[in-house]
Scaffold this motif. Sequence first.
Motif, PDB file in Angstrom:
ATOM      1  N   ALA A  71       0.824  -1.213   0.000  1.00  0.00           N
ATOM      2  CA  ALA A  71       0.000   0.000   0.000  1.00  0.00           C
ATOM      3  C   ALA A  71       0.858   1.263   0.000  1.00  0.00           C
ATOM      4  O   ALA A  71       0.478   2.276  -0.601  1.00  0.00           O
ATOM      5  N   ARG A  72       2.008   1.228   0.638  1.00  0.00           N
ATOM      6  CA  ARG A  72       2.878   2.408   0.649  1.00  0.00           C
ATOM      7  C   ARG A  72       3.491   2.687  -0.713  1.00  0.00           C
ATOM      8  O   ARG A  72       3.797   3.833  -1.035  1.00  0.00           O
ATOM      9  N   THR A  73       3.704   1.657  -1.513  1.00  0.00           N
ATOM     10  CA  THR A  73       4.313   1.842  -2.826  1.00  0.00           C
ATOM     11  C   THR A  73       3.289   1.937  -3.946  1.00  0.00           C
ATOM     12  O   THR A  73       3.685   1.948  -5.115  1.00  0.00           O
ATOM     13  N   ASP A  74       2.015   2.011  -3.626  1.00  0.00           N
ATOM     14  CA  ASP A  74       0.983   2.095  -4.662  1.00  0.00           C
ATOM     15  C   ASP A  74       0.963   3.509  -5.232  1.00  0.00           C
ATOM     16  O   ASP A  74       0.649   4.471  -4.519  1.00  0.00           O
ATOM     17  N   ILE A 347      23.999   6.379   0.996  1.00  0.00           N
ATOM     18  CA  ILE A 347      22.673   5.867   0.618  1.00  0.00           C
ATOM     19  C   ILE A 347      22.176   4.874   1.659  1.00  0.00           C
ATOM     20  O   ILE A 347      20.991   4.870   2.013  1.00  0.00           O
ATOM     21  N   LEU A 348      23.068   4.024   2.185  1.00  0.00           N
ATOM     22  CA  LEU A 348      22.647   3.094   3.235  1.00  0.00           C
ATOM     23  C   LEU A 348      22.207   3.835   4.491  1.00  0.00           C
ATOM     24  O   LEU A 348      21.215   3.447   5.139  1.00  0.00           O
ATOM     25  N   MET A 349      22.909   4.884   4.854  1.00  0.00           N
ATOM     26  CA  MET A 349      22.502   5.662   6.027  1.00  0.00           C
ATOM     27  C   MET A 349      21.150   6.325   5.804  1.00  0.00           C
ATOM     28  O   MET A 349      20.339   6.433   6.723  1.00  0.00           O
ATOM     29  N   THR A 350      20.898   6.779   4.572  1.00  0.00           N
ATOM     30  CA  THR A 350      19.629   7.432   4.290  1.00  0.00           C
ATOM     31  C   THR A 350      18.468   6.443   4.290  1.00  0.00           C
ATOM     32  O   THR A 350      17.380   6.754   4.778  1.00  0.00           O
ATOM     33  N   ALA A 352      18.271   3.595   5.862  1.00  0.00           N
ATOM     34  CA  ALA A 352      18.296   2.661   6.993  1.00  0.00           C
ATOM     35  C   ALA A 352      16.917   2.481   7.607  1.00  0.00           C
ATOM     36  O   ALA A 352      16.519   1.365   7.947  1.00  0.00           O
ATOM     37  N   ALA A 353      16.174   3.576   7.737  1.00  0.00           N
ATOM     38  CA  ALA A 353      14.843   3.471   8.346  1.00  0.00           C
ATOM     39  C   ALA A 353      13.851   2.791   7.431  1.00  0.00           C
ATOM     40  O   ALA A 353      12.872   2.203   7.900  1.00  0.00           O
ATOM     41  N   ARG A 354      14.086   2.838   6.112  1.00  0.00           N
ATOM     42  CA  ARG A 354      13.116   2.279   5.162  1.00  0.00           C
ATOM     43  C   ARG A 354      13.338   0.795   4.915  1.00  0.00           C
ATOM     44  O   ARG A 354      12.381   0.028   4.862  1.00  0.00           O
ATOM     45  N   ILE A 355      14.581   0.381   4.746  1.00  0.00           N
ATOM     46  CA  ILE A 355      14.851  -1.022   4.432  1.00  0.00           C
ATOM     47  C   ILE A 355      15.426  -1.792   5.614  1.00  0.00           C
ATOM     48  O   ILE A 355      15.556  -3.016   5.548  1.00  0.00           O
ATOM     49  N   GLY A 356      15.767  -1.098   6.696  1.00  0.00           N
ATOM     50  CA  GLY A 356      16.383  -1.781   7.826  1.00  0.00           C
ATOM     51  C   GLY A 356      15.445  -2.721   8.544  1.00  0.00           C
ATOM     52  O   GLY A 356      15.816  -3.863   8.863  1.00  0.00           O
ATOM     53  N   ARG A 357      14.213  -2.280   8.783  1.00  0.00           N
ATOM     54  CA  ARG A 357      13.281  -3.144   9.512  1.00  0.00           C
ATOM     55  C   ARG A 357      12.876  -4.371   8.694  1.00  0.00           C
ATOM     56  O   ARG A 357      12.868  -5.488   9.232  1.00  0.00           O
ATOM     57  N   PRO A 358      12.499  -4.250   7.401  1.00  0.00           N
ATOM     58  CA  PRO A 358      12.239  -5.486   6.635  1.00  0.00           C
ATOM     59  C   PRO A 358      13.451  -6.408   6.550  1.00  0.00           C
ATOM     60  O   PRO A 358      13.308  -7.635   6.576  1.00  0.00           O
ATOM     61  N   ALA A 409      12.459   2.547  -1.914  1.00  0.00           N
ATOM     62  CA  ALA A 409      13.666   3.350  -1.718  1.00  0.00           C
ATOM     63  C   ALA A 409      14.240   3.829  -3.047  1.00  0.00           C
ATOM     64  O   ALA A 409      14.726   4.961  -3.163  1.00  0.00           O
ATOM     65  N   LYS A 410      14.173   2.992  -4.063  1.00  0.00           N
ATOM     66  CA  LYS A 410      14.657   3.394  -5.384  1.00  0.00           C
ATOM     67  C   LYS A 410      13.835   4.548  -5.949  1.00  0.00           C
ATOM     68  O   LYS A 410      14.380   5.488  -6.531  1.00  0.00           O
TER      69      LYS A 410
END
Length: 462
Positions: A71-74, A347-350, A352-358, A409-410
């Motif tokens: 839903a977030r990427t729709d 880019i990893l630091m930026t 981190a909150a988006r892809i870190g939890r998954p 993220a992309k």
Amino acid sequence: MLALRLTRSAHPAVQLRRLLVAAASAGTGFLLLCALGHALGHSGAPSASALRLAWCAAPMAATVHLAVAVARTDPGTRPRPGLSAVGLGPARLMAISATTTALSCALGSLLALLVFLFLRGGLTGVPSGGAAADFLAADRPLPFPATLTLLALVPLSASAAVAVTLRPREPAPGASRGARAYGRFGAARRPAGPETFGAYGRFGRQLGAAARGRRTARAPQEEKRGAVPDTPEAVPGVPEAVSGVPEAVPGAAEAVPGGTGVPPAPARSVLSGLPWGISVLAVGLAVEAFASRTGSDGAPVDRPGALVGLALTAVGLALAGPGLTHLCGLLLQAVRPGALRLLAGRILMTEAARIGRPLGVVCAVLSAAGAMASLSGSDGPSVGPLTTLGVLLVAGCTTATLLTAAVEAKHARADTTAALLRLGAPLTTLRKAAALRAGALLALFGPLTLAVAELSAWPLAR
């Protein structure tokens, strides 16, 4: 009706993600119906049926997590300028996202019901035998209220989670008060220190941005008279390399700070979950070690407590994921980094909150699957078809959630990527940076997953 139209006219990639949500909902609904069938066929063992129903919480949580990520990427329900004028504000778009998610999950629940009825013989008249007869209860009538309640769990939970995640957020009360605060005599901002009575009329303090704009407009006339213009080069703290670059290359303003094009996320907000994650992970391992102790007869004292410890380790890894991703970006930029390492680390630091939890959830699932595989491979209980279906469902949902977060993220850094390309950055450099990020994450999370799996399986195998 609008949600149906947006669902029908969506991009094929978006439709594929919605079909994944529907498939995950179908698998979870089928597991819930199998738990109901086991309860109908084994009315004398309610604890075993309750345990089967409790195990369905993990697939349902993975399905809800995937539904929120989709839903977030729709793109059809993303806020855009001009939609509020036709009545599609943030609240309406949030309702459309929740409705679309509920429709996808309801389709999956309906498919699960059809498959369950087919196996029971309700559609063909010939029920399935063998191991499936243990959880189908084909000789007993299926209660309609319980069936409807179980099938409605996934659509309602997913739509509620989407509504909470995508709800319109007002600015923080402190920030709004600070933006509207006025100093003495109607000053446009709160003064840093105490002011005297005549401070308002001195040096144009009451004018603020308007005074700076007029000073900029008077700069050519002052240059003719020999005055020193108020340019960015004359202001301390603004380097000469930064001034003039955005005007020379449009869109390069994002690519100048740090030389990477990606400003880092606030480290305090990202690293705040790392101590909690490590603490929960340590508590989970301690619970597993405590639950694996043996009594005087050599039998394990508290085997369900070991399962609780396994769940705590999974939660700890999920909480520590963003912080570990941020630290991975920091390690990439350590010890005199070049342009490639600096770009990949920033880019990893930026992100981190988006892809870190998954990523932490995938690490937790893989470690739990490794621990269960090591136990079942030795002298543990055999894995049945429903257990295999649940493991595949959880692993598939978490992997799809991670890939969806990577796509999000992309899309979020598309403007920065375009600015780097306009500045002359080669496309191969961006691809090498992506490969470097993937390798760094694999080098950090791979050994961590193996270590947690071994530490989780060691107390349980004693």
